[in-house]
Scaffold this motif. Sequence first.
Motif, PDB file in Angstrom:
ATOM      1  N   GLU A  52       4.343   9.374   1.489  1.00  0.00           N
ATOM      2  CA  GLU A  52       2.877   9.405   1.407  1.00  0.00           C
ATOM      3  C   GLU A  52       2.438   7.965   1.184  1.00  0.00           C
ATOM      4  O   GLU A  52       2.974   7.297   0.295  1.00  0.00           O
ATOM      5  CB  GLU A  52       2.426  10.258   0.220  1.00  0.00           C
ATOM      6  N   SER A  53       1.505   7.543   1.994  1.00  0.00           N
ATOM      7  CA  SER A  53       1.147   6.120   1.865  1.00  0.00           C
ATOM      8  C   SER A  53      -0.189   5.814   2.528  1.00  0.00           C
ATOM      9  O   SER A  53      -0.698   6.610   3.322  1.00  0.00           O
ATOM     10  CB  SER A  53       2.249   5.274   2.516  1.00  0.00           C
ATOM     11  N   GLU A  54      -0.696   4.644   2.179  1.00  0.00           N
ATOM     12  CA  GLU A  54      -1.897   4.136   2.841  1.00  0.00           C
ATOM     13  C   GLU A  54      -1.693   2.633   2.963  1.00  0.00           C
ATOM     14  O   GLU A  54      -1.266   2.003   1.994  1.00  0.00           O
ATOM     15  CB  GLU A  54      -3.097   4.348   1.909  1.00  0.00           C
ATOM     16  N   PRO A  55      -1.988   2.082   4.128  1.00  0.00           N
ATOM     17  CA  PRO A  55      -1.781   0.633   4.236  1.00  0.00           C
ATOM     18  C   PRO A  55      -2.540  -0.111   3.136  1.00  0.00           C
ATOM     19  O   PRO A  55      -3.704   0.202   2.877  1.00  0.00           O
ATOM     20  CB  PRO A  55      -2.352   0.301   5.621  1.00  0.00           C
ATOM     21  N   GLY A  56      -1.841  -1.017   2.457  1.00  0.00           N
ATOM     22  CA  GLY A  56      -2.462  -1.824   1.399  1.00  0.00           C
ATOM     23  C   GLY A  56      -2.522  -1.152   0.051  1.00  0.00           C
ATOM     24  O   GLY A  56      -2.897  -1.766  -0.944  1.00  0.00           O
ATOM     25  N   ALA A  57      -2.162   0.140  -0.012  1.00  0.00           N
ATOM     26  CA  ALA A  57      -2.305   0.852  -1.290  1.00  0.00           C
ATOM     27  C   ALA A  57      -0.981   1.391  -1.814  1.00  0.00           C
ATOM     28  O   ALA A  57      -0.956   2.293  -2.638  1.00  0.00           O
ATOM     29  CB  ALA A  57      -3.305   1.993  -1.135  1.00  0.00           C
ATOM     30  N   GLY A  58       0.143   0.808  -1.340  1.00  0.00           N
ATOM     31  CA  GLY A  58       1.436   1.255  -1.851  1.00  0.00           C
ATOM     32  C   GLY A  58       1.920   2.516  -1.151  1.00  0.00           C
ATOM     33  O   GLY A  58       1.178   3.148  -0.405  1.00  0.00           O
ATOM     34  N   SER A  59       3.181   2.836  -1.392  1.00  0.00           N
ATOM     35  CA  SER A  59       3.794   4.017  -0.757  1.00  0.00           C
ATOM     36  C   SER A  59       4.505   4.828  -1.828  1.00  0.00           C
ATOM     37  O   SER A  59       4.961   4.285  -2.830  1.00  0.00           O
ATOM     38  CB  SER A  59       4.849   3.607   0.272  1.00  0.00           C
ATOM     39  N   THR A  60       4.592   6.133  -1.580  1.00  0.00           N
ATOM     40  CA  THR A  60       5.418   6.974  -2.456  1.00  0.00           C
ATOM     41  C   THR A  60       6.398   7.739  -1.584  1.00  0.00           C
ATOM     42  O   THR A  60       5.993   8.489  -0.690  1.00  0.00           O
ATOM     43  CB  THR A  60       4.550   7.963  -3.258  1.00  0.00           C
ATOM     44  N   PHE A  61       7.672   7.511  -1.801  1.00  0.00           N
ATOM     45  CA  PHE A  61       8.707   8.265  -1.088  1.00  0.00           C
ATOM     46  C   PHE A  61       9.128   9.435  -1.963  1.00  0.00           C
ATOM     47  O   PHE A  61       9.496   9.261  -3.124  1.00  0.00           O
ATOM     48  CB  PHE A  61       9.919   7.367  -0.770  1.00  0.00           C
ATOM     49  N   HIS A  62       9.023  10.663  -1.393  1.00  0.00           N
ATOM     50  CA  HIS A  62       9.444  11.872  -2.114  1.00  0.00           C
ATOM     51  C   HIS A  62      10.734  12.387  -1.489  1.00  0.00           C
ATOM     52  O   HIS A  62      10.874  12.359  -0.263  1.00  0.00           O
ATOM     53  CB  HIS A  62       8.402  12.985  -1.962  1.00  0.00           C
TER      54      HIS A  62
END
Length: 653
Positions: free
Chosen positions: A634-644
């Motif tokens: 789950e991610s948004e460019p410029g706002a970090g990512s979360t890998f589940h």
Amino acid sequence: MKNPSDNSEELRRKVLGLGDSSVRKTHYPSLRRRLVELEHLRSQLQRREAYLAEAQRLSHTGSFGWKALGGEHTWSEETYQIFEYDRSAKPSLELVLQRTHPDDRALVQQTVDRASNDRAGFDYEHRLLMPDGRVKHLRVVADALPDPSGAIEFVGAVMDIKAAKHAQEALRRANAYNRGLLEASLDPLVTIGPDGKITDVNAATEAVTGCARATLIGTDFSDYFTDPEEARAGYQQVFREGLVRDYPLELRHRDGHITSVLYNASVYRDEDGKVVGIFAAARDITARKHAEEQRFSSMLEAVRDYAIIFLELDGRVASWNIGAERIKGYRAEEIVGQHFSKFYTPADIANGKPDRELQVATSEGRFEDEDWRVRKGGSQFWANVVITALRDASGKVNGFVKITRDLTARKRAEDELKRYTEDLKRSNQELEHFAYVASHDLQEPLRTVSSFSQLLARRYQGKLDAQADEFIAFVAQGAIRMQNLINDLLAFSRIGTRGNPFAPVDCREIFQAAKKNLGVAIAESGAVITNDPLPPLVADQTQLTQLFQNLFGNAIKFRRPEEAPRIHVSAIRQDGAWQFSVRDNGIGIAPQYFDRIFVIFQRLHGREEYSGTGIGLAICKKIVERHGGRIWVESEPGAGSTFHFTIPDERRN
Ligand code: ADP
């Protein structure tokens, strides 16, 4: 009123013929005693008379005396009260007749005449009609007593029987009402004595048996049923347990017609609480049963996807529905009456399978099987078969219902899927093996290219022209890149083939090891890695370390230049698995790449921008899948990512 003692004094004087007080002084001891006795008797008599009058008043019963042949009448106080005459009236037959209801006068006259003639007592009832119109009911009872002269005196009692009459009338009405209720009932009602004999019935019972009340009463209750034993068991149960509810029986009419009924019955008792019989009410359920059967059979008829067949006890087909016709190909008239072993393969018939199935259904109530069965014409289909034993009211098996489904299509699909899965597994293994062998074997010529290009560079650097130097450098770099790719490919192929068996692992250890391996990168970037409490797992420790290390490594590599990387790991329980989340504050990923980044050698950036071959997430995916879980981002460019990713906790390899 005079004092009673004055009275007695007067009486005494009269009896003794004494006129003055001088006699008081005279002594007549025996006479005196006699006087006292008399006095005592007199007062006793007075008291008794008073009791009698009170008793008459309370019981509404007067007394009378009447000398026959025109002799005088005497009435007690209560008799006056009953006839409602004043004490001054002189009692006579005329007075009686005056008060007698005009319709009853002849009766009274006749009774009196007959009594006088016959010189005999009488007992009869008649009505009085009072001047104000009230009607009284009297019972008159008398005895004829001859006196010494032979004359007859009638001595008797007149009773106002209004209350008794009322009670009697009420009882009569209640009886008529109750009878009316019983007769109004459409349900056959019957009372039965302890010997099982019918003691009473209503009209509905007459109708349902075709027997008259007089015939039914006194005969055996159980005689009127198709199963007398069952009927007897029924009423015996009522005597034993006090009642039965919805006891099913079949009543038989004299002409043979059968009525299905449900009996509800209970005992009834006398005043002492002793059971004296049974009151039984039957509910005619023929129509209901018929409707149910009709509904049931039309439902069976309509079922197309199931063959629903009734079998006789010996396995012959008793009924056949449209589903059976569709699945097995026979029409009802072709198959009803034939043995059901027709639907089995020759091998099953030879080893007695059909009969064995009926035996199991009989002993265990039910038999279920999935196997090949035979259609009309000999073709086979994959069947799910359930055979259920049917029992009669006494629990004896009297047939079977066999429900068959054609699961050939499902079976084919399952077989197909199994084959496909096996093929896939095999081709995966072959592919992994190929990748391993290929990358292993590629290393050898690559090493040659690599070492000779380095040799070329060392020996001829600056000795050829500038372009040659550049070309040689390209060859050397290409060889190094290829070396890296091959190493990655080898690492990737090893995940499936060279993994360790799963064992209990401590996530904290894994976490520490991953951090340690990335020590230099963490120090250089100033990354801060934090975590929530992490659960113990059953997993391949080395691979999990690699998984965390790849995710942390990416989070550090794809950081935003202006900010030191912050990475946080958390874990929650979800549907029998642990779901881990690795969150960073990096550059983020556009949604259209969420799937692509997990594919081997797929990258979103040029090598000059960010180093790497694009193998990291492909390895992560392979590791997670080997553990039975899945991975996504789950991610948004410029706002970090979360890998589940998930790791199921009960899975073993
Ligand atoms: P590599 O790191 O060698 O490029 P990976 O398979 O690890 O290969 O990653 C594939 C691509 O996914 C990366 O090139 C990058 O574009 C993107 N990516 C992976 N992790 C992150 C991350 N934490 N933040 C942003 N982009 C990421």
